[in-house]
Design a protein around this motif. Structure first.
Motif, PDB file in Angstrom:
ATOM      1  N   GLY A   2      11.567  20.022  25.412  1.00  0.00           N
ATOM      2  CA  GLY A   2      11.163  19.012  25.960  1.00  0.00           C
ATOM      3  C   GLY A   2      10.066  18.779  26.906  1.00  0.00           C
ATOM      4  O   GLY A   2       9.975  19.757  27.664  1.00  0.00           O
ATOM      5  N   MET A   3       9.202  17.826  26.906  1.00  0.00           N
ATOM      6  CA  MET A   3       8.257  17.684  27.662  1.00  0.00           C
ATOM      7  C   MET A   3       8.752  17.161  29.169  1.00  0.00           C
ATOM      8  O   MET A   3       9.563  16.178  29.214  1.00  0.00           O
ATOM      9  N   ASN A   4       8.114  17.791  30.363  1.00  0.00           N
ATOM     10  CA  ASN A   4       8.655  17.379  31.876  1.00  0.00           C
ATOM     11  C   ASN A   4       7.767  16.061  32.062  1.00  0.00           C
ATOM     12  O   ASN A   4       6.513  16.078  32.155  1.00  0.00           O
ATOM     13  N   SER A   5       8.526  14.833  32.175  1.00  0.00           N
ATOM     14  CA  SER A   5       7.618  13.417  32.328  1.00  0.00           C
ATOM     15  C   SER A   5       8.381  12.766  33.575  1.00  0.00           C
ATOM     16  O   SER A   5       9.752  12.676  33.210  1.00  0.00           O
ATOM     17  N   ALA A  10      14.181  11.242  28.568  1.00  0.00           N
ATOM     18  CA  ALA A  10      15.211  11.151  27.612  1.00  0.00           C
ATOM     19  C   ALA A  10      16.802  11.651  27.844  1.00  0.00           C
ATOM     20  O   ALA A  10      17.442  10.943  27.407  1.00  0.00           O
ATOM     21  N   GLY A  11      16.813  12.378  28.657  1.00  0.00           N
ATOM     22  CA  GLY A  11      18.405  12.762  29.212  1.00  0.00           C
ATOM     23  C   GLY A  11      18.927  11.442  29.683  1.00  0.00           C
ATOM     24  O   GLY A  11      20.109  11.276  29.259  1.00  0.00           O
ATOM     25  N   ALA A  12      18.223  10.764  30.522  1.00  0.00           N
ATOM     26  CA  ALA A  12      18.886   9.587  31.137  1.00  0.00           C
ATOM     27  C   ALA A  12      19.185   8.414  30.127  1.00  0.00           C
ATOM     28  O   ALA A  12      20.156   7.736  30.388  1.00  0.00           O
ATOM     29  N   MET A  13      18.242   8.367  29.004  1.00  0.00           N
ATOM     30  CA  MET A  13      18.429   7.311  28.200  1.00  0.00           C
ATOM     31  C   MET A  13      19.416   7.740  27.308  1.00  0.00           C
ATOM     32  O   MET A  13      20.299   6.704  26.909  1.00  0.00           O
ATOM     33  N   ILE A 264      23.137  12.812  36.886  1.00  0.00           N
ATOM     34  CA  ILE A 264      22.589  13.916  36.820  1.00  0.00           C
ATOM     35  C   ILE A 264      21.321  13.823  36.098  1.00  0.00           C
ATOM     36  O   ILE A 264      20.278  14.538  36.597  1.00  0.00           O
ATOM     37  N   ALA A 265      21.452  13.109  34.938  1.00  0.00           N
ATOM     38  CA  ALA A 265      19.941  13.011  34.234  1.00  0.00           C
ATOM     39  C   ALA A 265      18.845  12.196  35.212  1.00  0.00           C
ATOM     40  O   ALA A 265      17.736  12.738  35.151  1.00  0.00           O
ATOM     41  N   ASN A 266      19.347  11.394  35.918  1.00  0.00           N
ATOM     42  CA  ASN A 266      18.489  10.710  36.804  1.00  0.00           C
ATOM     43  C   ASN A 266      17.819  11.360  37.831  1.00  0.00           C
ATOM     44  O   ASN A 266      16.859  11.257  38.135  1.00  0.00           O
ATOM     45  N   GLN A 267      18.422  12.483  38.282  1.00  0.00           N
ATOM     46  CA  GLN A 267      18.077  13.312  39.569  1.00  0.00           C
ATOM     47  C   GLN A 267      16.997  14.504  38.650  1.00  0.00           C
ATOM     48  O   GLN A 267      16.318  15.071  39.709  1.00  0.00           O
ATOM     49  N   SER A 268      16.958  14.661  37.148  1.00  0.00           N
ATOM     50  CA  SER A 268      16.019  15.824  36.712  1.00  0.00           C
ATOM     51  C   SER A 268      14.670  15.306  37.259  1.00  0.00           C
ATOM     52  O   SER A 268      13.851  16.360  37.040  1.00  0.00           O
ATOM     53  N   SER A 269      14.106  14.130  37.061  1.00  0.00           N
ATOM     54  CA  SER A 269      12.743  13.764  37.477  1.00  0.00           C
ATOM     55  C   SER A 269      12.376  14.471  38.865  1.00  0.00           C
ATOM     56  O   SER A 269      11.304  14.699  39.284  1.00  0.00           O
ATOM     57  N   GLY A 270      13.427  14.259  39.796  1.00  0.00           N
ATOM     58  CA  GLY A 270      13.149  14.440  41.284  1.00  0.00           C
ATOM     59  C   GLY A 270      12.660  16.164  41.303  1.00  0.00           C
ATOM     60  O   GLY A 270      12.302  16.579  42.253  1.00  0.00           O
ATOM     61  N   ILE A 271      13.242  16.964  40.431  1.00  0.00           N
ATOM     62  CA  ILE A 271      13.184  18.322  40.379  1.00  0.00           C
ATOM     63  C   ILE A 271      11.607  18.614  40.188  1.00  0.00           C
ATOM     64  O   ILE A 271      11.053  19.570  40.892  1.00  0.00           O
TER      65      ILE A 271
END
Length: 277
Positions: A2-5, A10-13, A264-271
């Motif tokens: 998946g694209m990093n955006s 998508a994971g959070a949704m 956890i899914a919400n934290q992925s964008s911060g990575i």
């Protein structure tokens, strides 16, 4: 891959969708536990709810049937109690008539017998006219409250259980034929008339008893039917609380896991911030 955006997570949704589904199921389970019903309204299951509602109406209507039958029982019981008293009076009257047939009675003795006989005979109307329950009298001859019983027998009022009026007052043909007093000539034929009156009253009471028994039997059947209908409705709409309790525990656990997954899914964008250091 998946694209990093940072715009679309998508994971959070997906995690949010799953959490919403769990919360919805949890709300349904909690409602079932609170109400004790798995089908509380037409939204839950329209067809089953409609069937249950129709059966509830049938069961509720039977309350009126039960009340009507119980009222009929009371009217009949009062009438039979009074009728038994009238029959006892006739038995005593026969004793007085039989005594009055004895040759050689003095005038005073015959008058005494006549007074007792007349007093007993006059009690018949008093007893008959007082045998009223809720404005209905099965054995009186008065036009005010003399009536038969027509108790409602089913939920749509298309059938009744009837008990016919039985005149046990002094206007009853057999009772009216008896002597009004004993001061005159008293014969064996007068004793026979009392026996006929006793038999007539006994026959009428037998009919009342048969009708009262019919009311008792039908009332028992109606109450059993009502219990069966209520149990049937329960089978359709009642929740299995043991099952719902176990389901509640599972959903609460899923809810907690869903919250963690969303976090956890919400934290992925911060990575992604690490890519710009």
């Amino acid at each position: 891959m998946g694209m990093n955006s940072v715009n679309t997570n998508a994971g959070a949704m997906i995690a949010l969708q799953n959490l919403n589904t769990t919360n919805k199921d949890l709300g349904v389970t909690q409602a079932r536990i609170n109400t004790g019903l798995k089908i509380a309204n037409a939204k839950d299951n329209g067809a089953i709810w409609a069937i249950a509602q129709n059966q509830r109406a049938e069961s509720t209507s039977l309350n009126a049937v039960v009340s009507s039958l119980q009222r009929g029982q009371s009217v009949a019981d009062v009438a039979m109690s009074a009728g038994s008293a009238i029959s006892d009076i006739l038995v005593q009257m026969k004793e007085k008539v039989l005594a009055a047939t004895e040759a050689g009675l003095t005038t005073a003795s015959k008058q005494a017998l006549s007074d007792e006989y007349t007093a007993l005979r006059n009690q018949i109307d008093t007893i008959a006219n007082n045998a009223t329950f809720d404005g209905v009298n099965l054995i009186s001859s008065t036009t005010v409250n003399s009536a038969s019983i027509k108790a409602i027998a089913n939920a749509d009022a298309s059938a009744t259980i009837d008990i016919a009026h039985a005149n046990l007052s002094k206007t009853n043909t057999a009772i009216a034929a008896t002597l009004s007093g004993l001061t005159g000539t008293v014969s064996a034929g007068d004793v026979t008339k009392l026996e006929t009156a006793i038999q007539n009253v006994s026959s009428q009471l037998s009919k009342l008893g048969t009708g009262a028994k019919a009311l008792d039997t039908h009332l028992t059947n109606v109450m059993k039917l009502q219990d069966t209908l209520d149990a049937g409705v329960g089978n359709l709409v009642d929740a299995d609380l043991a099952k719902e309790s176990a389901k509640l525990q599972a959903l609460q656990t899923k809810q907690q896991l869903g919250v963690q997954a969303l976090s956890i899914a919400n934290q992925s964008s911060g990575i992604l911030l690490g890519l710009f250091r």
